[in-house]
Motif scaffolding. Structure first.
Motif, PDB file in Angstrom:
ATOM      1  N   LEU A   1      12.755  27.148  59.005  1.00 19.26           N
ATOM      2  CA  LEU A   1      12.947  26.288  60.165  1.00 19.26           C
ATOM      3  C   LEU A   1      13.376  27.061  61.403  1.00 19.26           C
ATOM      4  O   LEU A   1      13.519  26.479  62.470  1.00 19.26           O
ATOM      5  CB  LEU A   1      14.002  25.211  59.861  1.00 19.26           C
ATOM      6  N   ASP A   2      13.633  28.357  61.268  1.00 18.49           N
ATOM      7  CA  ASP A   2      14.060  29.148  62.411  1.00 18.49           C
ATOM      8  C   ASP A   2      12.932  29.290  63.423  1.00 18.49           C
ATOM      9  O   ASP A   2      11.776  29.558  63.064  1.00 18.49           O
ATOM     10  CB  ASP A   2      14.501  30.548  61.974  1.00 18.49           C
ATOM     11  N   HIS A   3      13.270  29.119  64.686  1.00 17.18           N
ATOM     12  CA  HIS A   3      12.327  29.348  65.795  1.00 17.18           C
ATOM     13  C   HIS A   3      11.030  28.553  65.611  1.00 17.18           C
ATOM     14  O   HIS A   3       9.945  29.029  65.931  1.00 17.18           O
ATOM     15  CB  HIS A   3      12.003  30.842  65.927  1.00 17.18           C
ATOM     16  N   CYS A   4      11.122  27.366  65.078  1.00 19.27           N
ATOM     17  CA  CYS A   4       9.931  26.578  64.785  1.00 19.27           C
ATOM     18  C   CYS A   4       9.715  25.500  65.837  1.00 19.27           C
ATOM     19  O   CYS A   4      10.661  24.846  66.262  1.00 19.27           O
ATOM     20  CB  CYS A   4      10.055  25.924  63.403  1.00 19.27           C
ATOM     21  N   THR A   5       8.468  25.341  66.273  1.00 16.28           N
ATOM     22  CA  THR A   5       8.102  24.255  67.169  1.00 16.28           C
ATOM     23  C   THR A   5       7.574  23.104  66.337  1.00 16.28           C
ATOM     24  O   THR A   5       6.584  23.242  65.624  1.00 16.28           O
ATOM     25  CB  THR A   5       7.015  24.714  68.159  1.00 16.28           C
ATOM     26  N   TRP A   6       8.264  21.972  66.407  1.00 19.11           N
ATOM     27  CA  TRP A   6       7.852  20.805  65.636  1.00 19.11           C
ATOM     28  C   TRP A   6       6.687  20.121  66.328  1.00 19.11           C
ATOM     29  O   TRP A   6       6.660  19.973  67.544  1.00 19.11           O
ATOM     30  CB  TRP A   6       9.018  19.823  65.528  1.00 19.11           C
ATOM     31  N   LEU A   7       5.725  19.682  65.537  1.00 16.21           N
ATOM     32  CA  LEU A   7       4.576  18.973  66.070  1.00 16.21           C
ATOM     33  C   LEU A   7       4.347  17.693  65.293  1.00 16.21           C
ATOM     34  O   LEU A   7       4.621  17.623  64.090  1.00 16.21           O
ATOM     35  CB  LEU A   7       3.312  19.835  65.958  1.00 16.21           C
ATOM     36  N   LEU A   8       3.823  16.685  65.972  1.00 12.97           N
ATOM     37  CA  LEU A   8       3.344  15.513  65.255  1.00 12.97           C
ATOM     38  C   LEU A   8       2.215  15.939  64.321  1.00 12.97           C
ATOM     39  O   LEU A   8       1.322  16.691  64.716  1.00 12.97           O
ATOM     40  CB  LEU A   8       2.838  14.450  66.229  1.00 12.97           C
ATOM     41  N   GLY A   9       2.265  15.460  63.102  1.00 11.59           N
ATOM     42  CA  GLY A   9       1.280  15.855  62.107  1.00 11.59           C
ATOM     43  C   GLY A   9       1.794  16.882  61.121  1.00 11.59           C
ATOM     44  O   GLY A   9       1.151  17.142  60.107  1.00 11.59           O
ATOM     45  N   ASP A  10       2.954  17.488  61.405  1.00 10.45           N
ATOM     46  CA  ASP A  10       3.538  18.442  60.469  1.00 10.45           C
ATOM     47  C   ASP A  10       3.927  17.746  59.171  1.00 10.45           C
ATOM     48  O   ASP A  10       4.461  16.626  59.188  1.00 10.45           O
ATOM     49  CB  ASP A  10       4.788  19.098  61.070  1.00 10.45           C
ATOM     50  N   PHE A  11       3.682  18.388  58.042  1.00 11.34           N
ATOM     51  CA  PHE A  11       4.173  17.929  56.747  1.00 11.34           C
ATOM     52  C   PHE A  11       5.440  18.705  56.406  1.00 11.34           C
ATOM     53  O   PHE A  11       5.488  19.928  56.586  1.00 11.34           O
ATOM     54  CB  PHE A  11       3.113  18.138  55.658  1.00 11.34           C
TER      55      PHE A  11
ATOM     56  N   LEU B   1      24.757  10.196  49.998  1.00 14.56           N
ATOM     57  CA  LEU B   1      25.106   9.992  51.403  1.00 14.56           C
ATOM     58  C   LEU B   1      24.174   8.999  52.088  1.00 14.56           C
ATOM     59  O   LEU B   1      24.393   8.641  53.245  1.00 14.56           O
ATOM     60  CB  LEU B   1      25.066  11.333  52.160  1.00 14.56           C
ATOM     61  N   GLY B   2      23.125   8.599  51.377  1.00 16.05           N
ATOM     62  CA  GLY B   2      22.171   7.667  51.972  1.00 16.05           C
ATOM     63  C   GLY B   2      21.379   8.264  53.115  1.00 16.05           C
ATOM     64  O   GLY B   2      21.051   7.570  54.075  1.00 16.05           O
ATOM     65  N   SER B   3      21.064   9.566  53.012  1.00 16.64           N
ATOM     66  CA  SER B   3      20.342  10.229  54.097  1.00 16.64           C
ATOM     67  C   SER B   3      19.372  11.250  53.533  1.00 16.64           C
ATOM     68  O   SER B   3      19.432  11.614  52.357  1.00 16.64           O
ATOM     69  CB  SER B   3      21.327  10.917  55.052  1.00 16.64           C
ATOM     70  N   ARG B   4      18.475  11.708  54.400  1.00 13.55           N
ATOM     71  CA  ARG B   4      17.523  12.758  54.066  1.00 13.55           C
ATOM     72  C   ARG B   4      17.519  13.784  55.184  1.00 13.55           C
ATOM     73  O   ARG B   4      17.699  13.428  56.348  1.00 13.55           O
ATOM     74  CB  ARG B   4      16.113  12.191  53.880  1.00 13.55           C
ATOM     75  N   ILE B   5      17.300  15.032  54.822  1.00 13.20           N
ATOM     76  CA  ILE B   5      17.200  16.066  55.842  1.00 13.20           C
ATOM     77  C   ILE B   5      15.941  16.887  55.602  1.00 13.20           C
ATOM     78  O   ILE B   5      15.478  17.020  54.464  1.00 13.20           O
ATOM     79  CB  ILE B   5      18.434  16.999  55.861  1.00 13.20           C
ATOM     80  N   VAL B   6      15.379  17.404  56.685  1.00 14.22           N
ATOM     81  CA  VAL B   6      14.212  18.274  56.598  1.00 14.22           C
ATOM     82  C   VAL B   6      14.690  19.683  56.272  1.00 14.22           C
ATOM     83  O   VAL B   6      15.524  20.247  56.978  1.00 14.22           O
ATOM     84  CB  VAL B   6      13.424  18.266  57.923  1.00 14.22           C
ATOM     85  N   VAL B   7      14.160  20.242  55.193  1.00 13.28           N
ATOM     86  CA  VAL B   7      14.569  21.588  54.793  1.00 13.28           C
ATOM     87  C   VAL B   7      13.428  22.591  54.897  1.00 13.28           C
ATOM     88  O   VAL B   7      13.658  23.796  54.770  1.00 13.28           O
ATOM     89  CB  VAL B   7      15.139  21.591  53.347  1.00 13.28           C
ATOM     90  N   ASN B   8      12.224  22.138  55.111  1.00 12.80           N
ATOM     91  CA  ASN B   8      11.109  23.073  55.227  1.00 12.80           C
ATOM     92  C   ASN B   8       9.943  22.387  55.920  1.00 12.80           C
ATOM     93  O   ASN B   8       9.764  21.176  55.792  1.00 12.80           O
ATOM     94  CB  ASN B   8      10.666  23.562  53.845  1.00 12.80           C
ATOM     95  N   ILE B   9       9.166  23.161  56.659  1.00 11.76           N
ATOM     96  CA  ILE B   9       7.922  22.697  57.259  1.00 11.76           C
ATOM     97  C   ILE B   9       6.788  23.417  56.542  1.00 11.76           C
ATOM     98  O   ILE B   9       6.763  24.647  56.490  1.00 11.76           O
ATOM     99  CB  ILE B   9       7.877  22.985  58.765  1.00 11.76           C
ATOM    100  N   LEU B  10       5.866  22.670  55.987  1.00  8.42           N
ATOM    101  CA  LEU B  10       4.776  23.267  55.231  1.00  8.42           C
ATOM    102  C   LEU B  10       3.770  23.944  56.172  1.00  8.42           C
ATOM    103  O   LEU B  10       3.637  23.555  57.344  1.00  8.42           O
ATOM    104  CB  LEU B  10       4.075  22.198  54.403  1.00  8.42           C
ATOM    105  N   PRO B  11       3.077  24.962  55.691  1.00 10.02           N
ATOM    106  CA  PRO B  11       2.090  25.652  56.537  1.00 10.02           C
ATOM    107  C   PRO B  11       1.036  24.682  57.061  1.00 10.02           C
ATOM    108  O   PRO B  11       0.587  23.786  56.353  1.00 10.02           O
ATOM    109  CB  PRO B  11       1.471  26.679  55.579  1.00 10.02           C
TER     110      PRO B  11
ATOM    111  N   ALA C   1      -0.789  18.766  64.786  1.00 11.29           N
ATOM    112  CA  ALA C   1      -1.113  19.657  63.667  1.00 11.29           C
ATOM    113  C   ALA C   1      -1.758  18.887  62.518  1.00 11.29           C
ATOM    114  O   ALA C   1      -1.626  17.669  62.418  1.00 11.29           O
ATOM    115  CB  ALA C   1       0.146  20.371  63.180  1.00 11.29           C
ATOM    116  N   ASN C   2      -2.439  19.639  61.642  1.00  8.11           N
ATOM    117  CA  ASN C   2      -3.006  19.107  60.400  1.00  8.11           C
ATOM    118  C   ASN C   2      -3.960  17.937  60.647  1.00  8.11           C
ATOM    119  O   ASN C   2      -3.860  16.884  60.019  1.00  8.11           O
ATOM    120  CB  ASN C   2      -1.885  18.683  59.443  1.00  8.11           C
TER     121      ASN C   2
END
Length: 234
Positions: A15-25, A34-44, A65-66
């Protein structure tokens, strides 16, 4: 817990230095306690749609993306511009996605078939679909591209009916629209941010604000495909 926490089971640099895009998986860590979810990885990404940034600064502007199919939306009215369509095709080919041209607002012309033939003269084998969003004319032809598991995105000029197309696909109002102006046969610019929709068919649709200035950016491969007749010349 932060995605960069030492206790995370996934690589920190994902997740370092990553640009998030709509369409990312992404990979989610479900914290049920805790009743929550967190993003831990962005798939290629399998591909990425981008265009040259407007102005003289250069660089690339990432869009989505994708993507499986990119709908290039133009209007049967005064917006129709073959040179602009060539630039859109260049950008789409460079992304690795498949282009489909949607000729919207065919109610504005007495001869939509003639306009379709003009578009095909510069688009080659790219499908050209004739549509009228108010009457949902031609929408059956979109079905092959809007199946479960597919991702499509819309690109086009401001005010040519992308929001109305989305509302017609939903059969309800999910995007604001505005009336067509009489002087240039365009709608008023209503979409200001990118949005992701899950259509009733299960397909994912990404809507983008209308592009006022289409720059090619780093689109060498797209140029060769969009102008293949020139590329093959000795």
């Amino acid at each position: 817990m932060s995605p960069e926490s030492k206790t995370s089971p996934y690589p920190r640099n994902s997740l370092d230095h990553c640009t998030w895009l709509l369409g990312d998986f992404v990979v989610l860590l479900d914290q049920q306690e805790l009743g929550s979810r967190i993003v831990v990885n962005i798939l290629p990404r399998k591909n990425c749609l981008s265009r040259g940034a407007p102005g003289d600064g250069g660089g690339e502007k990432l869009i989505a993306a994708n993507i499986d199919t990119i709908f290039i939306v133009t209007s049967a009215g005064k917006d129709l511009n073959l040179r602009r369509l060539e630039r859109y095709l260049t950008v789409v080919y460079s992304s690795g996605a498949s282009p489909v041209i949607l000729l919207n607002n065919i109610n504005l012309t007495d001869n939509p078939t003639r306009l379709s033939e003009k578009i095909k003269s510069i688009a080659g084998d790219v499908p050209v679909i004739l549509l009228s969003a108010p009457s949902k004319t031609g929408f059956d032809a979109l079905s092959p591209y809007l199946r479960l598991g597919k991702t499509v995105t819309l690109v086009g000029s401001s005010g040519i009916g992308e929001s109305m197309l989305i509302n017609a696909l939903y059969d309800e109002t999910v995007q604001k629209t505005a009336d067509i102006r009489e002087d240039d046969e365009k709608g008023r610019h209503t979409t200001t941010v990118r949005q992701l929709f899950v259509l009733p068919s299960g397909a994912i649709l990404i809507d983008n604000p209308g592009i006022r200035e289409i720059q090619l950016g780093d689109s060498a491969e797209g140029l060769e495909k969009a102008f293949s007749d020139i590329a093959r010349s000795p």
